[in-house]
Scaffold this active site. Structure first.
Site, mmCIF file in Angstrom:
data_model
loop_
_atom_site.group_PDB
_atom_site.id
_atom_site.type_symbol
_atom_site.label_atom_id
_atom_site.label_comp_id
_atom_site.label_asym_id
_atom_site.label_seq_id
_atom_site.Cartn_x
_atom_site.Cartn_y
_atom_site.Cartn_z
ATOM 1 N N ASP B 25 0.811 -1.226 0.000
ATOM 2 C CA ASP B 25 0.000 0.000 0.000
ATOM 3 C C ASP B 25 0.842 1.272 0.000
ATOM 4 O O ASP B 25 0.406 2.303 0.509
ATOM 5 C CB ASP B 25 -0.952 0.036 1.212
ATOM 6 C CG ASP B 25 -1.714 -1.266 1.400
ATOM 7 O OD1 ASP B 25 -2.424 -1.652 0.459
ATOM 8 O OD2 ASP B 25 -1.596 -1.885 2.465
ATOM 9 N N HIS B 53 -4.009 -1.455 -6.637
ATOM 10 C CA HIS B 53 -3.722 -0.121 -7.160
ATOM 11 C C HIS B 53 -5.014 0.572 -7.558
ATOM 12 O O HIS B 53 -5.846 -0.006 -8.253
ATOM 13 C CB HIS B 53 -2.864 -0.203 -8.417
ATOM 14 C CG HIS B 53 -1.552 -0.870 -8.207
ATOM 15 N ND1 HIS B 53 -0.911 -0.912 -6.993
ATOM 16 C CD2 HIS B 53 -0.742 -1.514 -9.073
ATOM 17 C CE1 HIS B 53 0.220 -1.559 -7.125
ATOM 18 N NE2 HIS B 53 0.345 -1.940 -8.365
#
Ligand SMILES: Nc1nc2c(ncn2[C@@H]2O[C@H](COP(=O)(O)OP(=O)(O)O)[C@@H](O)[C@H]2O)c(=O)[nH]1
Ligand SMILES: Nc1nc2c(ncn2[C@@H]2O[C@H](COP(=O)(O)OP(=O)(O)O)[C@@H](O)[C@H]2O)c(=O)[nH]1
Lengths: 451, 451
Positions: B25, B53
């Site tokens: 992340d 994403h």
């Protein structure tokens, strides 16, 4: 055409990978042995106790299945990297052989704390899996039943144990108990828990001094200017990703495996030597486009088909049978498509062509230079990925005259017969890579440098 | 101290790897998106539909879990490399979203014929394995239940199917039947065979045009001077070999995975950008030495312990909860030991420090610069390999004054507050690597270049 810049021979590299370029048994051991004299740290990065290097030293023969062959040189340190699956029993067996042979390995062998452990029940699972395969009508993939695949499978499921766990006895035994339990439950294996716990507990206490942070060892050594060999097991066409799946081994045998199996970043690997026989061999089942052996040589060609005599001749001259098993290796012409494909993936700095002498008395030699499927030529370096497509491949050959004289006594490139040099030069042209070492006999002295 | 020579930003690289440097992340998607404008071929090389994403384009939000985020640029080709485990259902779901968003992906998405296929029963096996783990008293390793581990495990056992098998219908169905049978037999899974066969048979016929020889595609593109992004999923500390095992994912997320997952040799990878938040986060269980969150933030620190308010502050300011799950991410100070360790393994050409703006209003910022265990400082880059040792780690911090002003509007390095620049510079010194990109907000325009 390649982006590699390292030394072609590996002699002046800082980190040199020695990789099999065909289907194994190419003679990686000999090159690793020749190079090890000049290197400080010899590392295995992939596979397990399924390698088969034989090295002769002090007039004695040593078989290395799991350990790095650098151990026979007193000046070297040796590492089983995190990419290796470690069978502690095989480890201590091999160390016992070194003891008997008078090789002092103490303080020179290290095990990466991140390397997965391979247990007896992994070997049993290999047998169960082969059974399952044949009962569902699939071909045997001819594993060595050393538990390699199951051990990597356990790693992927993340319920396995690693070398570092041996430093924490309570945790080690708890995890081992749980892994035994899951193997009983899922695969109905009959495992004697207490025996297994006792056995590996004892190995664990004997191993304490060998356990290190492998990533730190390799990178500290690199930083200090030490020279490192990454000694490959198996070969490009047996790579789990790039080989002739499913007739492959369960690890990356190609250069990426050096990064993932040791923790060395790509920029640090400056030489990659691909080791290839001057012809091709393959043990067991699986696709082999340039094959020449028929059933007499345990091969797949129709009996007495064209040139099968030559396949048999290679098998005899090259002593192509397994060291421990005696199993005959299938033989065939050199496959330059395989070498080119391996070159794409590995970026060879140079090729070590071994066993040139085996071809000494042939009238002609052939090189497989391209594949066609249904009459269409595949692009350079293209390799069909399924056994169905590989079965359809027709090989385009170039034929060159043989040299019909012994090369065994040659000690320099110029001493080689002209036709042998032409053969080598043609291989260089087709693959697009220097043939930097040429083997003309089993001994160390029979390695010709051609830098 | 590193051997990498590539471009620090990746802007002028030929092959650029974008890799997570922490526990995921980090914002890899945004960098990949910024770079993709200038690249021709965007490739995923590892993992499966477990990436996350989010890219905003045409005023719309696109979530990429399995597909390369380059797809939103019409000029790019995109590849799922052989290292990716391909869930055909997830694939067509994501393509459906692109269709709805008006992104024309046809003729631009390719699947490597060597990529393993992931089936529904792999997801079911994930649940079975978690069950087995907890019944044997082990901690949950918090898998995403996307079947990633079981699919890689099947690959290692070599009885799996690959994308290329979809080209051979009879063989495909036979192999699938056999794999279903072994999953029934070993794991007692209740699989409706005919439904599974029909479902994947239909996917297979829809996929025909996308199947390519991935090794050839990548290397031909390279040879022709095309520019290639290797888009990483997950992150260094989640690597199956180098991460905090067993709280890791089942693939190599580090740079070696680019070689093994695409078939690109190391010499061809000239830029490696490590993406790291200006602080640290981790989702789910597992070691996290610089953590600041307590149970209020789903963290492991004792409730209301020192600085846990700061952890909560980071979580809120940084919007640190999972995109799909809403699960809160644990937060803590930047861990430079993690970055240094990743740098050893990946050889970063540069670092992309993201979310600097989240720290804007802190009075001070800290950097974890070293680990000690029982009072002994570990060597630079050394990382304990077991959770037992990681639990004993004490972090040595350096404290720097905060900048207490907004950075969101800054568009160049010089515009950043002096204390922010000092923070960045100190990170560069400790890690030994340039911070070449700095993120100060979610948008594309909020990426400062610092080459
Ligand atoms: N005739 C001949 N034999 C060789 C040559 N190079 C290696 N060998 C032998 O070939 C065999 C294969 O080597 P091995 O170590 O098993 O292969 P590895 O697994 O690739 O290391 C060994 O018995 C070597 O002694 C060579 O140039 N000529
Ligand atoms: N405030 C802020 N948010 C950012 C920045 N960079 C990325 N983000 C956001 O951080 C989140 C994490 O990115 P994501 O794509 O999920 O991470 P990935 O899995 O590493 O690609 C996304 O919501 C981004 O919009 C930044 O510099 N500042």
């Amino acid at each position: 055409s390649t982006a590699s810049t390292g030394s072609t021979t590996g002699l002046d590299g800082r980190v040199c990978a020695v990789l099999g370029a065909q289907w194994g048994d190419e003679g990686k051991g000999k090159l690793a042995d020749v190079l090890a004299e000049k290197y400080d740290l010899i590392c295995r990065f992939n596979g397990g106790a399924n390698a088969g290097h034989t090295v002769i030293a002090n007039g004695q023969k040593f078989a290395f299945h799991l350990l790095p062959c650098g151990l026979i040189y007193p000046h070297t340190k040796n590492l089983l990297g995190n990419g290796v699956v470690v069978d502690m029993e095989a480890l201590f067996d091999e160390l016992g052989d070194l003891d008997k042979g008078g090789v002092d390995w103490k303080g020179r062998l290290f095990l990466s704390d991140r390397a997965p452990l391979l247990f007896d029940f992994h070997k049993e699972l290999d047998a169960v899996m082969e059974g399952q395969r044949s009962s569902s009508g699939n071909k045997s993939i001819g594993t060595t039943k050393k538990g390699i695949g199951p051990a990597y499978s356990t790693k992927m499921l993340r319920n396995g144990l690693r070398v570092g766990h041996m430093r924490h006895r309570t945790e080690f035994l708890t995890l081992l108990r749980s892994l035994i339990e899951s193997h009983r439950q899922f695969y109905q294996l009959d495992i004697k828990e207490q025996d297994v716990l006792d056995k590996y507990d004892a190995f664990a206490s004997r191993a304490q001094d060998m356990i290190v942070d492998g990533v730190a060892l390799v990178n500290d050594s690199f930083q200090k200017g030490k020279r490192i060999i990454a000694e490959g097991a198996n070969a490009a066409m047996l790579d789990i990703d790039f080989g002739t799946f499913p007739f492959v081994t369960s690890s990356n045998t190609t250069v990426g495996g050096v990064c993932t199996g040791l923790g060395l970043s790509p920029g640090k690997i400056d030489s990659v030597v691909g080791v290839a026989k001057a012809y091709t061999t393959r043990v067991g089942g699986g696709p082999f486009p340039t094959e020449l052996t028929d059933s007499r040589g345990h091969g797949d060609r129709p009996d007495n088909a064209d040139e099968t005599e030559i396949g048999l001749y290679m098998q005899n001259e090259g002593k192509e049978y397994g060291v421990t098993t005696g199993r005959k290796r299938r033989c065939g012409w050199l496959d330059a498509v395989v070498l080119k494909y391996g070159h794409l993936i590995n970026g060879y700095s140079g090729i070590n062509l071994t066993k040139l002498d085996v071809l000494d008395y042939l009238d002609y030699v052939r090189i497989g230079v391209a594949y066609t499927i249904d009459g269409v030529t595949l692009g350079p370096g293209a390799m069909p990925s399924t056994i169905e497509d590989l079965a359809k491949v027709e090989v385009v050959y170039e034929t060159l005259p043989g040299w019909r004289q012994p090369t065994k006594a040659c000690r320099s490139y110029d001493e080689l017969p002209e036709n042998a040099r032409n053969y080598i030069q043609r291989i260089e042209e087709i693959v697009g890579c220097r043939v930097s070492w040429i083997g003309v006999g089993p001994g160390r002295e029979s390695m010709i440098q051609h830098s």
